[in-house]
Design a protein around this motif. Structure first.
Motif, PDB file in Angstrom:
ATOM      1  N   ASN A   1     -18.321  -1.814  -5.169  1.00  0.00           N
ATOM      2  CA  ASN A   1     -17.817  -1.787  -3.801  1.00  0.00           C
ATOM      3  C   ASN A   1     -16.445  -2.421  -3.658  1.00  0.00           C
ATOM      4  OD1 ASN A   1     -20.075  -0.497  -2.806  1.00  0.00           O
ATOM      5  ND2 ASN A   1     -21.165  -2.406  -2.431  1.00  0.00           N
ATOM      6  N   GLU A   2     -15.775  -2.680  -4.787  1.00  0.00           N
ATOM      7  CA  GLU A   2     -14.455  -3.277  -4.718  1.00  0.00           C
ATOM      8  C   GLU A   2     -13.452  -2.225  -4.241  1.00  0.00           C
ATOM      9  OE1 GLU A   2     -13.268  -5.084  -8.341  1.00  0.00           O
ATOM     10  OE2 GLU A   2     -15.210  -6.034  -8.636  1.00  0.00           O
ATOM     11  N   PRO A   3     -12.556  -2.610  -3.333  1.00  0.00           N
ATOM     12  CA  PRO A   3     -11.544  -1.652  -2.882  1.00  0.00           C
ATOM     13  C   PRO A   3     -10.556  -1.350  -4.001  1.00  0.00           C
ATOM     14  CG  PRO A   3     -11.116  -3.801  -1.959  1.00  0.00           C
ATOM     15  CD  PRO A   3     -12.438  -3.890  -2.675  1.00  0.00           C
ATOM     16  N   LYS A   4      -9.973  -0.161  -3.957  1.00  0.00           N
ATOM     17  CA  LYS A   4      -8.975   0.194  -4.960  1.00  0.00           C
ATOM     18  C   LYS A   4      -7.730  -0.656  -4.755  1.00  0.00           C
ATOM     19  CE  LYS A   4      -9.952   4.924  -6.191  1.00  0.00           C
ATOM     20  NZ  LYS A   4      -9.375   6.247  -6.344  1.00  0.00           N
ATOM     21  N   ARG A   5      -7.129  -1.049  -5.860  1.00  0.00           N
ATOM     22  CA  ARG A   5      -5.918  -1.857  -5.785  1.00  0.00           C
ATOM     23  C   ARG A   5      -4.724  -0.966  -5.481  1.00  0.00           C
ATOM     24  NH1 ARG A   5      -5.350  -6.527  -9.992  1.00  0.00           N
ATOM     25  NH2 ARG A   5      -3.266  -6.104  -9.247  1.00  0.00           N
ATOM     26  N   LEU A   6      -3.776  -1.531  -4.765  1.00  0.00           N
ATOM     27  CA  LEU A   6      -2.541  -0.830  -4.457  1.00  0.00           C
ATOM     28  C   LEU A   6      -1.686  -0.790  -5.721  1.00  0.00           C
ATOM     29  CD1 LEU A   6      -0.930   0.350  -2.054  1.00  0.00           C
ATOM     30  CD2 LEU A   6       0.095  -1.894  -1.783  1.00  0.00           C
ATOM     31  N   SER A   7      -1.163   0.392  -6.058  1.00  0.00           N
ATOM     32  CA  SER A   7      -0.353   0.483  -7.262  1.00  0.00           C
ATOM     33  C   SER A   7       0.942  -0.303  -7.091  1.00  0.00           C
ATOM     34  CB  SER A   7      -0.030   1.949  -7.583  1.00  0.00           C
ATOM     35  OG  SER A   7       0.892   2.470  -6.661  1.00  0.00           O
ATOM     36  N   GLN A   8       1.516  -0.697  -8.199  1.00  0.00           N
ATOM     37  CA  GLN A   8       2.752  -1.468  -8.151  1.00  0.00           C
ATOM     38  C   GLN A   8       3.875  -0.651  -7.520  1.00  0.00           C
ATOM     39  OE1 GLN A   8       3.532  -2.784 -12.125  1.00  0.00           O
ATOM     40  NE2 GLN A   8       2.181  -4.557 -11.937  1.00  0.00           N
ATOM     41  N   ARG A   9       3.854   0.650  -7.736  1.00  0.00           N
ATOM     42  CA  ARG A   9       4.882   1.513  -7.162  1.00  0.00           C
ATOM     43  C   ARG A   9       4.834   1.449  -5.641  1.00  0.00           C
ATOM     44  NH1 ARG A   9       5.217   7.221  -5.705  1.00  0.00           N
ATOM     45  NH2 ARG A   9       3.009   7.380  -6.111  1.00  0.00           N
ATOM     46  N   TRP A  10       3.634   1.550  -5.070  1.00  0.00           N
ATOM     47  CA  TRP A  10       3.509   1.497  -3.610  1.00  0.00           C
ATOM     48  C   TRP A  10       3.791   0.111  -3.066  1.00  0.00           C
ATOM     49  CZ3 TRP A  10       4.143   4.885  -0.112  1.00  0.00           C
ATOM     50  CH2 TRP A  10       3.891   6.228  -0.393  1.00  0.00           C
ATOM     51  N   ALA A  11       3.453  -0.916  -3.823  1.00  0.00           N
ATOM     52  CA  ALA A  11       3.776  -2.277  -3.391  1.00  0.00           C
ATOM     53  C   ALA A  11       5.289  -2.455  -3.309  1.00  0.00           C
ATOM     54  CB  ALA A  11       3.165  -3.290  -4.353  1.00  0.00           C
ATOM     55  N   LEU A  12       6.011  -1.933  -4.289  1.00  0.00           N
ATOM     56  CA  LEU A  12       7.468  -2.009  -4.280  1.00  0.00           C
ATOM     57  C   LEU A  12       8.052  -1.196  -3.129  1.00  0.00           C
ATOM     58  CD1 LEU A  12      10.125  -2.881  -5.658  1.00  0.00           C
ATOM     59  CD2 LEU A  12       9.970  -0.768  -6.983  1.00  0.00           C
ATOM     60  N   ILE A  13       7.554   0.021  -2.937  1.00  0.00           N
ATOM     61  CA  ILE A  13       8.044   0.883  -1.859  1.00  0.00           C
ATOM     62  C   ILE A  13       7.853   0.206  -0.506  1.00  0.00           C
ATOM     63  CG2 ILE A  13       7.588   3.035  -0.602  1.00  0.00           C
ATOM     64  CD1 ILE A  13       7.032   4.345  -3.343  1.00  0.00           C
ATOM     65  N   LEU A  14       6.669  -0.306  -0.249  1.00  0.00           N
ATOM     66  CA  LEU A  14       6.389  -0.909   1.045  1.00  0.00           C
ATOM     67  C   LEU A  14       7.170  -2.205   1.259  1.00  0.00           C
ATOM     68  CD1 LEU A  14       2.570  -0.200   1.330  1.00  0.00           C
ATOM     69  CD2 LEU A  14       4.456   0.997   2.449  1.00  0.00           C
ATOM     70  N   SER A  15       7.382  -2.969   0.191  1.00  0.00           N
ATOM     71  CA  SER A  15       8.159  -4.201   0.317  1.00  0.00           C
ATOM     72  C   SER A  15       9.612  -3.905   0.678  1.00  0.00           C
ATOM     73  CB  SER A  15       8.118  -4.986  -0.996  1.00  0.00           C
ATOM     74  OG  SER A  15       6.816  -5.399  -1.278  1.00  0.00           O
ATOM     75  N   VAL A  16      10.202  -2.945  -0.006  1.00  0.00           N
ATOM     76  CA  VAL A  16      11.592  -2.585   0.271  1.00  0.00           C
ATOM     77  C   VAL A  16      11.709  -1.978   1.664  1.00  0.00           C
ATOM     78  CG1 VAL A  16      13.493  -1.076  -0.427  1.00  0.00           C
ATOM     79  CG2 VAL A  16      12.195  -2.318  -2.154  1.00  0.00           C
ATOM     80  N   ALA A  17      10.766  -1.118   2.034  1.00  0.00           N
ATOM     81  CA  ALA A  17      10.801  -0.485   3.354  1.00  0.00           C
ATOM     82  C   ALA A  17      10.657  -1.527   4.458  1.00  0.00           C
ATOM     83  CB  ALA A  17       9.699   0.561   3.470  1.00  0.00           C
TER      84      ALA A  17
END
Length: 53
Positions: A5-21
């Motif tokens: 039941n663990e949620p899927k982890r956010l990929s590093q690519r999306w973490a970078l995209i969202l941080s920059v955005a």
């Protein structure tokens, strides 16, 4: 039967995209207001998702 039941982890690519955005949105918000900030977030997210895909 074991359930994972663990949620899927956010990929590093999306973490970078969202941080920059988010950063671009905050800077644009400070200069141009809320609509410009939101537009910057959407534009940067779309651009980076396209370039990094």
């Amino acid at each position: 039967m074991s359930e994972n039941n663990e949620p899927k982890r956010l990929s590093q690519r999306w973490a970078l995209i969202l941080s920059v955005a988010f950063g671009a949105g905050v800077l644009t918000f400070a200069v141009g207001g809320p609509l410009a900030g939101l537009g910057a977030v959407v534009a940067v997210t779309t651009l980076l998702h396209t370039v990094m895909a």
